[in-house]
Design an enzyme around this catalytic site. Structure first.
Site, PDB file in Angstrom:
ATOM      1  N   ASP A  19       0.841  -1.211   0.000  1.00 63.58           N
ATOM      2  CA  ASP A  19       0.000   0.000   0.000  1.00 63.58           C
ATOM      3  C   ASP A  19       0.869   1.251   0.000  1.00 63.58           C
ATOM      4  OD1 ASP A  19      -2.192  -1.650   0.136  1.00 63.58           O
ATOM      5  OD2 ASP A  19      -2.740  -1.120   2.192  1.00 63.58           O
ATOM      6  N   GLY A  47      -6.959  -9.671   1.478  1.00 64.76           N
ATOM      7  CA  GLY A  47      -6.706 -11.011   2.016  1.00 64.76           C
ATOM      8  C   GLY A  47      -5.707 -10.976   3.152  1.00 64.76           C
ATOM      9  N   ASN A 190     -20.362  -3.832   2.504  1.00 62.50           N
ATOM     10  CA  ASN A 190     -20.672  -2.483   2.969  1.00 62.50           C
ATOM     11  C   ASN A 190     -21.957  -2.047   2.252  1.00 62.50           C
ATOM     12  OD1 ASN A 190     -19.945  -1.574   0.412  1.00 62.50           O
ATOM     13  ND2 ASN A 190     -17.886  -0.974   1.052  1.00 62.50           N
ATOM     14  N   GLY A 226     -19.935   1.667   8.537  1.00 64.46           N
ATOM     15  CA  GLY A 226     -19.069   2.645   9.190  1.00 64.46           C
ATOM     16  C   GLY A 226     -19.442   2.822  10.649  1.00 64.46           C
ATOM     17  N   ASP A 251      -7.755   6.699  10.162  1.00 65.73           N
ATOM     18  CA  ASP A 251      -7.520   6.061   8.870  1.00 65.73           C
ATOM     19  C   ASP A 251      -8.427   4.830   8.781  1.00 65.73           C
ATOM     20  OD1 ASP A 251      -6.604   4.677   6.692  1.00 65.73           O
ATOM     21  OD2 ASP A 251      -4.499   4.647   7.286  1.00 65.73           O
ATOM     22  N   ASP A 257     -11.645  -5.134   6.461  1.00 63.51           N
ATOM     23  CA  ASP A 257     -10.880  -6.389   6.533  1.00 63.51           C
ATOM     24  C   ASP A 257     -10.686  -6.812   7.987  1.00 63.51           C
ATOM     25  OD1 ASP A 257     -10.665  -5.867   3.797  1.00 63.51           O
ATOM     26  OD2 ASP A 257      -8.751  -4.827   4.072  1.00 63.51           O
TER      27      ASP A 257
HETATM   28  O1  RIB Z   1      -9.284  -2.973   2.244  1.00 59.79           O
HETATM   29  C1  RIB Z   1      -8.109  -2.218   2.251  1.00 59.79           C
HETATM   30  C2  RIB Z   1      -7.138  -2.764   1.252  1.00 59.79           C
HETATM   31  O2  RIB Z   1      -7.687  -2.592  -0.040  1.00 59.79           O
HETATM   32  C3  RIB Z   1      -5.827  -2.051   1.198  1.00 59.79           C
HETATM   33  O3  RIB Z   1      -4.890  -2.584   2.095  1.00 59.79           O
HETATM   34  C4  RIB Z   1      -5.425  -2.162  -0.250  1.00 59.79           C
HETATM   35  O4  RIB Z   1      -4.314  -2.938  -0.485  1.00 59.79           O
HETATM   36  C5  RIB Z   1      -6.651  -2.716  -0.970  1.00 59.79           C
HETATM   37  O5  RIB Z   1      -6.530  -4.045  -1.227  1.00 59.79           O
END
Ligand code: RIB
Length: 316
Positions: A19, A47, A190, A226, A251, A257
């Site tokens: 990222d 993932g 979402n 959210g 952030d 995830d």
């Molecule tokens: O869900 C966030 C992720 O989406 C980030 O880490 C980025 O790599 C994208 O896959």
């Protein structure tokens, strides 16, 4: 009473990215150039993020996916191993570099993400065959959509054959999912994905809670929203809602995830959906307090401590 499984085994078939995050006062409009106040590089991918979340939430986790034969890939693999994640199913592409994401995060923690699949597109059916035993012997399989859809379908087929619970977070959204007939027990979406999934408004879903799961032949659909209540649509039951804890986010990248990984562990442990969502809401909220998708993912102890210290509102 359903038997509780301690430290369940979770398999993630999914993406791993590097990222590149730009902190900006606001998200740029089309055609606009905005000055960044900070640039960072960290590990992400839906993932990999979910794997870290499931591991920190108390699961025994195995990751299946593909990295490039580059520094990003090598570091990613050893990072997962340091976290205690089994990487036997992580293959290396000699031709294609590790996946990458370009992320903008604004002052209130909102984000936009552009992803280049890179090596994530190289996960193949033969890789899933090679990891079939890991999937077949797991308690739960968790997947997202940053890898080829046929790989998701094949993994789900193996899971179904061996009665392994399948959770899919269809992100980023892929229209082919609607017609794919991929086997899934629980879908996490979402609000935008929920509307893509059902082609109905959230209001319609609220008014028709019993028909939502029938659309996808799944036992439950969980809609994260959210800082507003997470909606649970469960086959044969009325809609339920669980409020997440109140936080001031820095952030929000990877919060979904973090939710998915923590939720998967609780479902695999045999908790009710209501309990699993309360736990996962807290994991997702805590993950927004620090910059970077993975650095802020909380441990089980941190999630439980927060759950005990704050009252989680439940509406029905
Ligand atoms: O869900 C966030 C992720 O989406 C980030 O880490 C980025 O790599 C994208 O896959």
């Amino acid at each position: 009473m359903q038997q509780k499984i301690v430290s369940p085994s979770i398999v993630i078939v999914g993406s791993m990215n590097l990222d590149h995050t730009f902190s900006t006062p606001r998200i740029p409009q089309p055609g606009e150039t905005v000055q960044a106040t900070r640039v960072t590089t960290s590990r992400g991918g839906k993932g990999g993020n979910a794997a870290i979340a499931a591991r920190r939430a108390g699961g025994r986790v195995a990751m299946i996916g593909c990295l490039g034969d580059d520094d990003a890939g090598r570091h990613y693999r050893s990072h997962l191993q340091r976290e205690g994640i089994n990487t036997d199913g992580v293959v290396i592409s000699q031709q294609i570099p590790t996946g990458a994401a370009f992320i903008t995060v604004d002052d209130v923690g909102e984000n936009t993400i552009v992803v280049h699949s890179g090596a994530n597109a190289c996960v193949g059916l033969s890789d899933i065959d090679a990891s079939a035993t890991a999937i077949a012997t797991a308690d739960l399989l968790l997947m997202q959509f940053e890898i080829p859809l046929e790989v998701v379908a094949q993994s789900a087929d193996i899971a179904r054959k061996f009665n392994v619970v399948v959770i899919i977070n269809p992100s980023p959204w892929n229209d082919l999912f609607r017609e794919s007939k991929i086997h899934v027990d629980i879908i996490i979406v979402n609000e935008t994905e929920a509307m893509n999934l059902t082609q109905q408004s959230i209001e319609w879903l609220r008014e028709n809670p019993l028909s939502v799961c029938d659309l996808f032949c799944c036992s439950a659909i969980v809609v994260t929203r959210g800082n507003r209540s997470t909606l649970i649509f469960q086959r044969g039951q009325m809609l339920q809602e669980v409020m997440p804890p109140t936080v001031v986010p820095r952030d929000t990248v990877g919060a979904g995830d973090a939710f998915a990984g923590a939720f998967a562990v609780k479902v695999a442990e045999g908790d009710s959906l209501l309990e699993a969502v309360a736990f996962a809401n807290t994991a997702g909220a805590l993950s927004t307090l620090v910059c970077g998708a993975q650095s802020a993912i909380p441990t089980r102890h941190e999630i439980l401590a927060r759950l005990m210290s704050k009252e989680i509102g439940t509406k029905e």
